[in-house]
Design an enzyme around this catalytic site. Structure first.
Site, PDB file in Angstrom:
ATOM      1  N   ALA A  12       0.809  -1.224   0.000  1.00 45.77           N
ATOM      2  CA  ALA A  12       0.000   0.000   0.000  1.00 45.77           C
ATOM      3  C   ALA A  12       0.840   1.271   0.000  1.00 45.77           C
ATOM      4  O   ALA A  12       0.357   2.327  -0.422  1.00 45.77           O
ATOM      5  CB  ALA A  12      -0.939  -0.018   1.207  1.00 45.77           C
ATOM      6  N   GLY A  14       3.626   1.611  -1.721  1.00 44.73           N
ATOM      7  CA  GLY A  14       4.404   1.649  -2.964  1.00 44.73           C
ATOM      8  C   GLY A  14       3.787   2.610  -3.966  1.00 44.73           C
ATOM      9  O   GLY A  14       2.771   3.262  -3.685  1.00 44.73           O
ATOM     10  N   GLY A  17       0.272   1.591  -5.078  1.00 42.95           N
ATOM     11  CA  GLY A  17      -0.597   1.819  -3.920  1.00 42.95           C
ATOM     12  C   GLY A  17      -0.984   3.280  -3.792  1.00 42.95           C
ATOM     13  O   GLY A  17      -2.155   3.621  -3.549  1.00 42.95           O
ATOM     14  N   ARG A  92      12.384  -7.901  -9.314  1.00 38.98           N
ATOM     15  CA  ARG A  92      13.527  -8.660  -9.835  1.00 38.98           C
ATOM     16  C   ARG A  92      14.802  -7.874  -9.565  1.00 38.98           C
ATOM     17  O   ARG A  92      14.888  -6.697  -9.900  1.00 38.98           O
ATOM     18  CB  ARG A  92      13.339  -8.844 -11.342  1.00 38.98           C
ATOM     19  CG  ARG A  92      14.302  -9.811 -11.935  1.00 38.98           C
ATOM     20  CD  ARG A  92      14.003 -10.011 -13.412  1.00 38.98           C
ATOM     21  NE  ARG A  92      14.456 -11.297 -13.860  1.00 38.98           N
ATOM     22  CZ  ARG A  92      13.797 -12.030 -14.748  1.00 38.98           C
ATOM     23  NH1 ARG A  92      12.670 -11.627 -15.250  1.00 38.98           N
ATOM     24  NH2 ARG A  92      14.280 -13.181 -15.137  1.00 38.98           N
ATOM     25  N   ASP A 159      -2.780  -4.396 -20.005  1.00 39.00           N
ATOM     26  CA  ASP A 159      -2.440  -4.768 -21.387  1.00 39.00           C
ATOM     27  C   ASP A 159      -3.649  -4.564 -22.298  1.00 39.00           C
ATOM     28  O   ASP A 159      -3.529  -4.086 -23.425  1.00 39.00           O
ATOM     29  CB  ASP A 159      -1.984  -6.232 -21.418  1.00 39.00           C
ATOM     30  CG  ASP A 159      -0.935  -6.499 -20.356  1.00 39.00           C
ATOM     31  OD1 ASP A 159       0.145  -5.912 -20.445  1.00 39.00           O
ATOM     32  OD2 ASP A 159      -1.220  -7.250 -19.405  1.00 39.00           O
ATOM     33  N   ARG A 162      -4.030  -0.873 -22.869  1.00 39.59           N
ATOM     34  CA  ARG A 162      -2.965  -0.427 -23.787  1.00 39.59           C
ATOM     35  C   ARG A 162      -3.305  -0.827 -25.218  1.00 39.59           C
ATOM     36  O   ARG A 162      -3.123  -0.049 -26.168  1.00 39.59           O
ATOM     37  CB  ARG A 162      -1.636  -1.077 -23.394  1.00 39.59           C
ATOM     38  CG  ARG A 162      -1.023  -0.518 -22.126  1.00 39.59           C
ATOM     39  CD  ARG A 162       0.095  -1.420 -21.614  1.00 39.59           C
ATOM     40  NE  ARG A 162       0.843  -0.804 -20.540  1.00 39.59           N
ATOM     41  CZ  ARG A 162       1.715  -1.451 -19.770  1.00 39.59           C
ATOM     42  NH1 ARG A 162       1.947  -2.743 -19.958  1.00 39.59           N
ATOM     43  NH2 ARG A 162       2.367  -0.814 -18.820  1.00 39.59           N
ATOM     44  N   HIS A 187       0.620 -12.147 -18.296  1.00 41.95           N
ATOM     45  CA  HIS A 187       1.034 -10.738 -18.256  1.00 41.95           C
ATOM     46  C   HIS A 187       2.557 -10.714 -18.323  1.00 41.95           C
ATOM     47  O   HIS A 187       3.257 -10.595 -17.323  1.00 41.95           O
ATOM     48  CB  HIS A 187       0.535 -10.050 -16.984  1.00 41.95           C
ATOM     49  CG  HIS A 187       1.167  -8.693 -16.809  1.00 41.95           C
ATOM     50  ND1 HIS A 187       0.859  -7.628 -17.619  1.00 41.95           N
ATOM     51  CD2 HIS A 187       2.123  -8.241 -15.961  1.00 41.95           C
ATOM     52  CE1 HIS A 187       1.593  -6.584 -17.264  1.00 41.95           C
ATOM     53  NE2 HIS A 187       2.367  -6.930 -16.261  1.00 41.95           N
TER      54      HIS A 187
HETATM   55  P1  NAI Z   1       6.843  -0.445  -5.444  1.00 36.91           P
HETATM   56  O1  NAI Z   1       8.176  -1.079  -5.217  1.00 36.91           O
HETATM   57  O2  NAI Z   1       6.726   1.026  -5.577  1.00 36.91           O
HETATM   58  O3  NAI Z   1       5.847  -0.882  -4.271  1.00 36.91           O
HETATM   59  C1  NAI Z   1       5.722  -2.188  -3.822  1.00 36.91           C
HETATM   60  C2  NAI Z   1       5.377  -2.132  -2.351  1.00 36.91           C
HETATM   61  O4  NAI Z   1       5.111  -3.454  -1.909  1.00 36.91           O
HETATM   62  C3  NAI Z   1       6.503  -1.567  -1.485  1.00 36.91           C
HETATM   63  O5  NAI Z   1       5.997  -0.502  -0.690  1.00 36.91           O
HETATM   64  C4  NAI Z   1       6.913  -2.770  -0.626  1.00 36.91           C
HETATM   65  O6  NAI Z   1       7.302  -2.389   0.685  1.00 36.91           O
HETATM   66  C5  NAI Z   1       5.623  -3.579  -0.614  1.00 36.91           C
HETATM   67  N1  NAI Z   1       5.806  -4.996  -0.300  1.00 36.91           N
HETATM   68  C6  NAI Z   1       6.821  -5.813  -0.635  1.00 36.91           C
HETATM   69  N2  NAI Z   1       6.639  -7.033  -0.114  1.00 36.91           N
HETATM   70  C7  NAI Z   1       5.462  -6.993   0.548  1.00 36.91           C
HETATM   71  C8  NAI Z   1       4.745  -7.939   1.314  1.00 36.91           C
HETATM   72  N3  NAI Z   1       5.220  -9.173   1.503  1.00 36.91           N
HETATM   73  N4  NAI Z   1       3.572  -7.560   1.869  1.00 36.91           N
HETATM   74  C9  NAI Z   1       3.112  -6.311   1.710  1.00 36.91           C
HETATM   75  N5  NAI Z   1       3.762  -5.355   1.007  1.00 36.91           N
HETATM   76  C10 NAI Z   1       4.916  -5.708   0.428  1.00 36.91           C
HETATM   77  O7  NAI Z   1       6.243  -1.199  -6.705  1.00 36.91           O
HETATM   78  P2  NAI Z   1       5.000  -0.761  -7.627  1.00 36.91           P
HETATM   79  O8  NAI Z   1       5.479   0.091  -8.727  1.00 36.91           O
HETATM   80  O9  NAI Z   1       3.902  -0.270  -6.751  1.00 36.91           O
HETATM   81  O10 NAI Z   1       4.611  -2.169  -8.287  1.00 36.91           O
HETATM   82  C11 NAI Z   1       4.104  -3.233  -7.516  1.00 36.91           C
HETATM   83  C12 NAI Z   1       4.061  -4.509  -8.337  1.00 36.91           C
HETATM   84  O11 NAI Z   1       3.150  -4.374  -9.420  1.00 36.91           O
HETATM   85  C13 NAI Z   1       5.394  -4.914  -8.969  1.00 36.91           C
HETATM   86  O12 NAI Z   1       5.542  -6.318  -8.820  1.00 36.91           O
HETATM   87  C14 NAI Z   1       5.217  -4.575 -10.424  1.00 36.91           C
HETATM   88  O13 NAI Z   1       6.027  -5.375 -11.253  1.00 36.91           O
HETATM   89  C15 NAI Z   1       3.750  -4.909 -10.596  1.00 36.91           C
HETATM   90  N6  NAI Z   1       3.094  -4.335 -11.779  1.00 36.91           N
HETATM   91  C16 NAI Z   1       2.154  -5.112 -12.397  1.00 36.91           C
HETATM   92  C17 NAI Z   1       1.476  -4.649 -13.508  1.00 36.91           C
HETATM   93  C18 NAI Z   1       0.448  -5.515 -14.200  1.00 36.91           C
HETATM   94  O14 NAI Z   1      -0.055  -5.076 -15.241  1.00 36.91           O
HETATM   95  N7  NAI Z   1       0.088  -6.694 -13.704  1.00 36.91           N
HETATM   96  C19 NAI Z   1       1.746  -3.310 -14.040  1.00 36.91           C
HETATM   97  C20 NAI Z   1       2.706  -2.545 -13.291  1.00 36.91           C
HETATM   98  C21 NAI Z   1       3.368  -3.064 -12.198  1.00 36.91           C
END
Ligand code: NAI
Length: 327
Positions: A12, A14, A17, A92, A159, A162, A187
């Site tokens: 939340a 991130g 979030g 990653r 996707d 997009r 995805h």
């Molecule tokens: P971010 O790194 O800004 O935020 C991720 C957050 O998750 C961080 O605040 C972190 O502390 C938290 N986190 C990590 N492990 C956790 C756990 N075990 N429990 C609760 N919180 C946890 O990353 P962002 O940009 O918000 O992206 C999040 C994910 O979404 C990434 O895996 C990214 O690849 C994915 N993503 C998926 C898309 C899709 O179309 N399916 C599109 C864009 C991103």
């Protein structure tokens, strides 16, 4: 006013979030008459940052925000949850193989699936956003044996959106003029954006663009859009990912428009010859809080080869994480 529903959001604090919570609280996801309680999960070091996000949520004085919970305990975050958006994931790192990434995420999505199994509403709607989204959703589902497997879905809506917008741009139309697109499969860069049933302003899309553009420009650009955004912005897509998550949940909860479909990553039931069980992007319609695969679409050889390639990747991902499934 309706009774509040409980919406769990992981990761939340991130960037997704931050773009997501405010839209859920403002009613974009479940409607302007549906109060929500936000139950936010973070890792312990990120709890102070999450407190700041909650201060801002409070400062918005949203009429629909009926409460907030911030925790590092999945058992608390998923308690009685009606909706769960699993965004937080292990990114990653350099030198990490795909298998290592899958296993590291198994350490997150296994316990979260179990906590959902033990504490969430019996018809919770789970959307996995955190990558690798399809296989993370499978891991969570396989650790929630008491719930209907259909409760677990993965996001291919970004996707899908997009694909709509890039086709609209090419044909000089608006994205609302585009219908019938499907994102099949994973995805990932093997996803298959299928235009064979798509229309723009009611006419077949493939009559309005040439095959070479479809095959050699459009498909790779939709597949690689995430990488293009990272290159341009220096960070991965966040607002558009949050917007797609809102769209996915809203369609599922409130229904799709008659005659239209959307793409969702859902457990395969074998439709279109896809291995049962893998979480695969399908064309679906939604009604009464349930989704259904659109059946009877004609699949030509071009589509078949691409649908099978993305299925193969999902089978391989599943094989890499099978050890993490609850026995
Ligand atoms: P971010 O790194 O800004 O935020 C991720 C957050 O998750 C961080 O605040 C972190 O502390 C938290 N986190 C990590 N492990 C956790 C756990 N075990 N429990 C609760 N919180 C946890 O990353 P962002 O940009 O918000 O992206 C999040 C994910 O979404 C990434 O895996 C990214 O690849 C994915 N993503 C998926 C898309 C899709 O179309 N399916 C599109 C864009 C991103």
């Amino acid at each position: 006013m309706k009774a509040p529903v409980r919406v769990a959001v992981t990761g939340a604090a991130g960037q997704i979030g931050y773009a997501l919570l405010f839209r859920i609280a403002s009613g974009d996801m479940l409607g302007k008459d549906q109060p929500v309680i936000l139950q936010m999960l973070e890792i312990t070091p990120a709890l102070p940052a999450l407190e700041g996000v909650i201060m801002e949520l409070n400062d918005c004085a949203f009429p629909l925000l009926a409460g907030t919970v911030a925790t590092d305990d999945p058992n608390v975050a998923f308690k009685d949850a009606d909706f769960a958006l699993l965004v937080g994931a292990m990114p990653r790192k350099q030198g990490m193989e795909r298998k290592d990434l899958l296993e590291a995420n198994g350490g997150i999505f296994g316990p979260q699936g179990k906590a959902i199994n033990d504490h969430a509403s019996r018809d919770v709607k789970v959307l996995v956003v955190g990558n690798p989204a399809n296989t993370n959703a499978l891991i969570a589902q396989q650790n929630a044996p008491d719930l209907d497997p259909k409760c677990f879905t993965a996001m291919v809506r970004l996707d899908h959106n997009r694909a709509m917008s890039q086709l609209a741009e090419k044909t000089g139309a608006h994205s609302t003029d585009v219908k019938g697109i499907t994102i099949w499969g994973n995805h990932s860069s093997t996803q298959y954006p299928d235009l064979h049933q798509a229309t723009v302003n009611g006419k077949p899309a493939l009559d309005q663009v040439d095959q070479d553009w479809y095959e050699n420009t459009y498909i790779p650009e939709v597949q690689q859009r995430g990488a293009a955004i990272i290159k341009a912005r220096g960070a991965s897509s966040a607002a558009s990912a949050a917007s797609a998550a809102i769209d996915h949940m809203r369609s599922w909860a409130l229904g799709t428009t008659d005659g239209e479909w959307i793409s969702m990553g859902i457990p395969s039931d074998g439709s279109y010859g896809i291995e049962p069980g893998v979480i695969y992007g399908y064309p679906v319609t939604c009604k009464g809080g349930k989704y259904e695969i659109v059946q009877g679409l004609k699949i030509n050889d071009f589509s078949r080869a691409r649908m099978d390639a993305t299925e193969k990747e999902l089978r391989e991902e599943r094989a890499a994480v099978e050890g993490l499934f609850a026995k």
